[in-house]
Design a protein around this motif. Structure first.
Motif, PDB file in Angstrom:
ATOM      1  N   GLY A 107       0.847  -1.328  -0.031  1.00  0.00           N
ATOM      2  CA  GLY A 107       0.119  -0.020   0.017  1.00  0.00           C
ATOM      3  C   GLY A 107       0.675   1.351  -0.047  1.00  0.00           C
ATOM      4  O   GLY A 107       2.002   1.235   0.209  1.00  0.00           O
ATOM      5  N   ILE A 108       0.139   2.357   0.010  1.00  0.00           N
ATOM      6  CA  ILE A 108       0.547   3.628  -0.103  1.00  0.00           C
ATOM      7  C   ILE A 108       0.380   4.273   1.368  1.00  0.00           C
ATOM      8  O   ILE A 108      -0.860   4.550   1.554  1.00  0.00           O
ATOM      9  CB  ILE A 108       0.225   4.690  -1.303  1.00  0.00           C
ATOM     10  CG1 ILE A 108       0.470   3.904  -2.403  1.00  0.00           C
ATOM     11  CG2 ILE A 108       0.972   6.056  -1.084  1.00  0.00           C
ATOM     12  CD1 ILE A 108      -0.362   4.789  -3.549  1.00  0.00           C
TER      13      ILE A 108
ATOM     14  N   GLY B 288       6.163  -4.739  -1.976  1.00  0.00           N
ATOM     15  CA  GLY B 288       6.601  -3.374  -2.228  1.00  0.00           C
ATOM     16  C   GLY B 288       5.770  -2.509  -0.940  1.00  0.00           C
ATOM     17  O   GLY B 288       4.988  -2.927  -0.098  1.00  0.00           O
ATOM     18  N   LYS B 289       6.181  -1.247  -1.295  1.00  0.00           N
ATOM     19  CA  LYS B 289       5.491  -0.185  -0.009  1.00  0.00           C
ATOM     20  C   LYS B 289       5.641   1.278  -0.859  1.00  0.00           C
ATOM     21  O   LYS B 289       6.911   1.326  -1.532  1.00  0.00           O
ATOM     22  CB  LYS B 289       6.069  -0.356   1.194  1.00  0.00           C
ATOM     23  CG  LYS B 289       4.885   0.243   2.161  1.00  0.00           C
ATOM     24  CD  LYS B 289       3.873  -0.650   2.440  1.00  0.00           C
ATOM     25  CE  LYS B 289       2.713  -0.215   3.234  1.00  0.00           C
ATOM     26  NZ  LYS B 289       1.860  -1.150   3.606  1.00  0.00           N
TER      27      LYS B 289
ATOM     28  N   ASP C  99      -3.364   2.405   2.178  1.00  0.00           N
ATOM     29  CA  ASP C  99      -2.577   1.876   3.594  1.00  0.00           C
ATOM     30  C   ASP C  99      -2.833   3.309   4.481  1.00  0.00           C
ATOM     31  O   ASP C  99      -3.878   4.175   4.011  1.00  0.00           O
ATOM     32  CB  ASP C  99      -0.973   1.570   3.622  1.00  0.00           C
ATOM     33  CG  ASP C  99      -0.325   1.280   4.752  1.00  0.00           C
ATOM     34  OD1 ASP C  99      -0.867   0.084   5.227  1.00  0.00           O
ATOM     35  OD2 ASP C  99       0.283   2.004   5.403  1.00  0.00           O
ATOM     36  N   LEU C 100      -2.269   3.032   5.624  1.00  0.00           N
ATOM     37  CA  LEU C 100      -2.558   4.281   6.497  1.00  0.00           C
ATOM     38  C   LEU C 100      -2.654   5.769   5.885  1.00  0.00           C
ATOM     39  O   LEU C 100      -1.776   5.924   5.127  1.00  0.00           O
ATOM     40  CB  LEU C 100      -1.436   4.257   7.603  1.00  0.00           C
ATOM     41  CG  LEU C 100      -1.576   5.207   8.807  1.00  0.00           C
ATOM     42  CD1 LEU C 100      -2.258   4.401   9.997  1.00  0.00           C
ATOM     43  CD2 LEU C 100      -0.146   5.467   9.493  1.00  0.00           C
ATOM     44  N   GLY C 101      -3.781   6.249   5.945  1.00  0.00           N
ATOM     45  CA  GLY C 101      -3.878   7.654   5.495  1.00  0.00           C
ATOM     46  C   GLY C 101      -4.338   7.854   4.130  1.00  0.00           C
ATOM     47  O   GLY C 101      -4.592   8.907   3.330  1.00  0.00           O
ATOM     48  N   THR C 102      -4.597   6.594   3.407  1.00  0.00           N
ATOM     49  CA  THR C 102      -5.224   6.850   2.074  1.00  0.00           C
ATOM     50  C   THR C 102      -6.286   5.666   1.907  1.00  0.00           C
ATOM     51  O   THR C 102      -6.427   4.652   2.734  1.00  0.00           O
ATOM     52  CB  THR C 102      -3.972   6.351   0.934  1.00  0.00           C
ATOM     53  OG1 THR C 102      -3.691   4.960   1.230  1.00  0.00           O
ATOM     54  CG2 THR C 102      -2.799   7.120   0.816  1.00  0.00           C
ATOM     55  N   GLY C 103      -7.207   5.889   0.786  1.00  0.00           N
ATOM     56  CA  GLY C 103      -8.176   5.114   0.714  1.00  0.00           C
ATOM     57  C   GLY C 103      -8.652   4.937  -0.836  1.00  0.00           C
ATOM     58  O   GLY C 103      -7.818   5.277  -1.519  1.00  0.00           O
ATOM     59  N   PRO C 104      -9.980   4.227  -1.081  1.00  0.00           N
ATOM     60  CA  PRO C 104     -10.220   4.351  -2.338  1.00  0.00           C
ATOM     61  C   PRO C 104     -10.294   5.683  -3.274  1.00  0.00           C
ATOM     62  O   PRO C 104      -9.857   5.475  -4.293  1.00  0.00           O
ATOM     63  CB  PRO C 104     -11.850   3.844  -2.229  1.00  0.00           C
ATOM     64  CG  PRO C 104     -11.793   3.108  -0.825  1.00  0.00           C
ATOM     65  CD  PRO C 104     -10.989   3.927  -0.023  1.00  0.00           C
ATOM     66  N   ARG C 105     -10.577   6.822  -2.477  1.00  0.00           N
ATOM     67  CA  ARG C 105     -10.427   8.089  -3.329  1.00  0.00           C
ATOM     68  C   ARG C 105      -8.967   8.425  -3.674  1.00  0.00           C
ATOM     69  O   ARG C 105      -9.036   8.781  -4.883  1.00  0.00           O
ATOM     70  CB  ARG C 105     -11.014   8.992  -2.289  1.00  0.00           C
ATOM     71  CG  ARG C 105     -11.512  10.345  -3.085  1.00  0.00           C
ATOM     72  CD  ARG C 105     -12.083  11.256  -2.015  1.00  0.00           C
ATOM     73  NE  ARG C 105     -12.233  12.518  -2.768  1.00  0.00           N
ATOM     74  CZ  ARG C 105     -13.163  13.214  -2.707  1.00  0.00           C
ATOM     75  NH1 ARG C 105     -14.258  12.810  -1.863  1.00  0.00           N
ATOM     76  NH2 ARG C 105     -13.147  14.432  -3.429  1.00  0.00           N
TER      77      ARG C 105
END
Ligand code: NAD
Length: 398
Positions: A62-63, A95-96, A135-141
Motif C-alpha cells: 500500500g501507499i 513493495g510499499k 494503507d494508513l492515510g489513503t483509501g479508495p478515493r
C-alpha cells in the motif's frame, strides 16, 4: 531484518538467499511538487520500495500518507509485504510506498498529491512493476486518483466499485482480522468468541471493519481508541453508532461521554487486543501491563521484538501482522485478477475467499508452530521464507 536466528536455522536458508532477503531490491526517492490551495507550493518527499521481487512483478503493497513516514520505515513495511505475499502464496513481490504529507488534508488536495505521485512513478505503474493499494492515510478515493492518471484498471487495487474496485475490498482487512481472531480463539484458546471482550486501537479502515465483523461474530467491543483518544463501555460499544459519531466528530474520543487514552487501552482487562493503527505501540515499556490473552495485529509491525519477548513469556498469544491483516492483499489479488480478466464477483465471494485462505494459512502456521516449538510469528516467517527460497531456486537466483 525480520528473519532472526531461529527462523534462519529452522529453514536452513543459505547465505546467498539470506543476502538477497536482507536488502531492498529497489528504492525510489522522489519529491512531489504541488501547489496546494491550503499551503501554497510544496515539495513533498515520497518513497517507493521493492523489498524483494522474486514472486513478482508486480511488487504489491500500500501507499502510506503521513507526516511521520521515513525511507527506513518504508523499507521495513516493504519487507513485511515480501513475507505476507509469500505466506499467502500470492504471485506478488513485496513493495510499499510512502508520501510525507498530512493525511488530514482536504480530499481534493490529497487527490492533487496522488496525481503527482502517479505521474512521477508512471513507468512503474504502467509497466505493472508496482501495483499499489490503500494503507494508513489513503483509501479508495486516493486509488481513484491513480486510476484517473493511468486509465488501467490493473495498475492499482482498492479502487472504488464503479471503476473496477472489488466488492468487499474496503472491508477486506478488517474482515480477515475477525476471521483469524475467531479461528485463534477456537483453536488456541479453546473458547468461543462470543464470550470474549475486545479492545481496538485505530478506527480507520482496518479498525472500524474489524470492530464490525468481530461484533457480528459475537465478540464484545468494549474499548476503541484513535489518534485523539478513545472511548470505553464495559457493556459493549455499538459499532454502527460509533461509526456515525466518527463521521460527525472525526474521532472516537468522547463517544458515549467516555474518554480513554491510548496508554490505558493497553492496560485494560480485556481478552483480546487488536492494534490496528500504527507500528511500535506494544513495547517493552507496556508489555508487562498488558492483560489480554490474545493480540491480533491488524496494523503492520505494532509489536516490537522486546515487547513480544515479554508477552510470550507471559503466555500471551500474538497473531502476527503477515497473517492477521493479510485479508487486504488477498482481496487485492482478486481485484487485480478481475481487472486483468474482466470477470466479476460479489462481496460474499470476496469474504468467502478471505475466510478460506486465511484460516487455511492460520492452521498451517499453527501446526508448524507446534511441530517446531516456535512462536506464531517465527512460524509464519519460516513458512513464507521456504516459499521465497523455492521461488528463488526456480528462477535461478540462487
Ligand atoms: P486509516 O488511515 O484508515 O486509519 C488509521 C487509524 O489509526 C485512524 O483511526 C487514526 O486515528 C488512528 N491513528 C493514527 N495515528 C494514531 C496514533 N498515534 N495513536 C492511535 N491511533 C492512531 O489506516 P488503515 O488503512 O486502517 O491502516 C491501519 C494499519 O493497518 C496500518 O498499520 C496499516 O499498515 C495496516 N494495514 C492496512 C491495510 C488496509 O487494507 N488498509 C492492510 C493491511 C495492513
Amino acid at each position: 531484518m525480520l528473519l532472526d536466528e531461529d527462523v534462519i536455522k529452522i529453514v536452513g536458508i543459505g547465505d546467498r538467499a539470506l543476502t538477497i532477503l536482507s536488502e531492498a531490491d529497489k528504492i525510489i526517492e522522489t519529491r512531489l511538487h504541488v501547489d496546494l490551495p491550503s499551503e501554497g507550493p510544496v515539495s513533498i518527499p515520497a518513497y517507493v520500495v521493492y523489498h524483494n521481487a522474486v514472486r513478482g512483478p508486480p511488487c504489491k503493497g500500500g501507499i502510506r500518507m503521513s507526516l511521520n513516514v521515513t525511507l527506513q520505515e518504508t523499507i521495513e513495511l516493504a519487507e513485511i509485504m515480501t513475507y505476507k505475499n509469500a505466506l499467502m502464496d500470492l504471485p506478488f513481490g513485496g513493495g510499499k510506498s510512502s508520501i510525507k504529507a498530512d493525511s488530514e488534508l482536504p480530499p481534493r488536495e490529497k487527490a492533487l498529491i496522488m496525481r503527482e505521485f502517479a505521474h512521477k512513478i508512471r513507468a512503474e505503474l504502467a509497466s505493472g512493476a508496482y501495483v499499489p493499494a490503500p494503507d494508513l492515510g489513503t483509501g479508495p478515493r486516493e486509488m481513484a486518483a491513480i486510476f484517473g492518471e493511468l486509465h488501467m484498471r490493473e495498475c492499482v487495487t482498492g479502487k472504488p466499485i464503479g471503476i473496477g474496485g472489488l466488492p468487499g475490498r474496503l472491508e477486506a482487512t478488517g474482515y480477515g482480522v475477525a476471521a483469524v481472531t475467531e479461528r485463534a480463539v477456537k483453536e488456541i484458546m479453546d473458547s468461543d468468541i462470543s464470550d470474549l471482550t475486545v479492545g481496538v486501537q485505530g478506527f480507520g479502515n482496518v479498525g472500524s471493519w474489524a470492530c464490525t465483523f468481530l461484533s457480528e461474530r459475537g465478540a464484545k467491543i468494549i474499548a476503541v481508541t484513535d489518534y485523539k483518544g478513545g472511548t470505553i463501555n464495559r457493556e459493549g460499544i455499538d459499532v454502527e453508532e460509533l461509526k456515525a459519531y466518527v463521521a460527525k466528530f472525526g474521532t472516537v474520543d468522547g463517544f458515549g461521554g467516555k474518554h480513554l487514552s491510548n496508554e490505558d487501552l493497553f492496560k485494560l482487562d480485556v481478552d483480546i487486543l487488536v492494534p490496528a493503527a500504527i507500528g511500535g505501540v506494544v513495547t517493552e515499556e507496556n508489555a508487562g501491563d498488558i492483560r489480554a490473552r490474545l493480540i491480533v495485529e491488524g496494523a503492520n509491525a505494532p509489536t516490537t521484538r522486546k515487547g513480544e519477548e515479554i508477552l510470550l513469556k507471559k503466555g500471551t498469544v500474538i497473531i502476527p501482522d503477515i497473517l492477521a491483516n493479510a485479508g487486504g492483499v488477498v482481496a487485492s489479488y482478486d481485484e487485480w485478477i478481475m481487472a486483468k480478466s474482466g470477470s466479476r464477483t460479489n462481496k460474499k465471494e470476496t469474504f468467502a475467499s478471505i475466510e478460506k485462505i486465511l484460516t487455511e494459512v492460520f492452521d498451517e502456521v499453527l501446526s508448524f508452530s507446534s511441530d517446531h516449538q516456535l512462536s506464531l510469528r517465527k512460524s509464519a516467517l519460516a513458512l513464507a521464507t521456504i516459499r521465497l527460497v523455492r521461488t528463488m531456486e526456480a528462477r535461478g537466483w540462487i
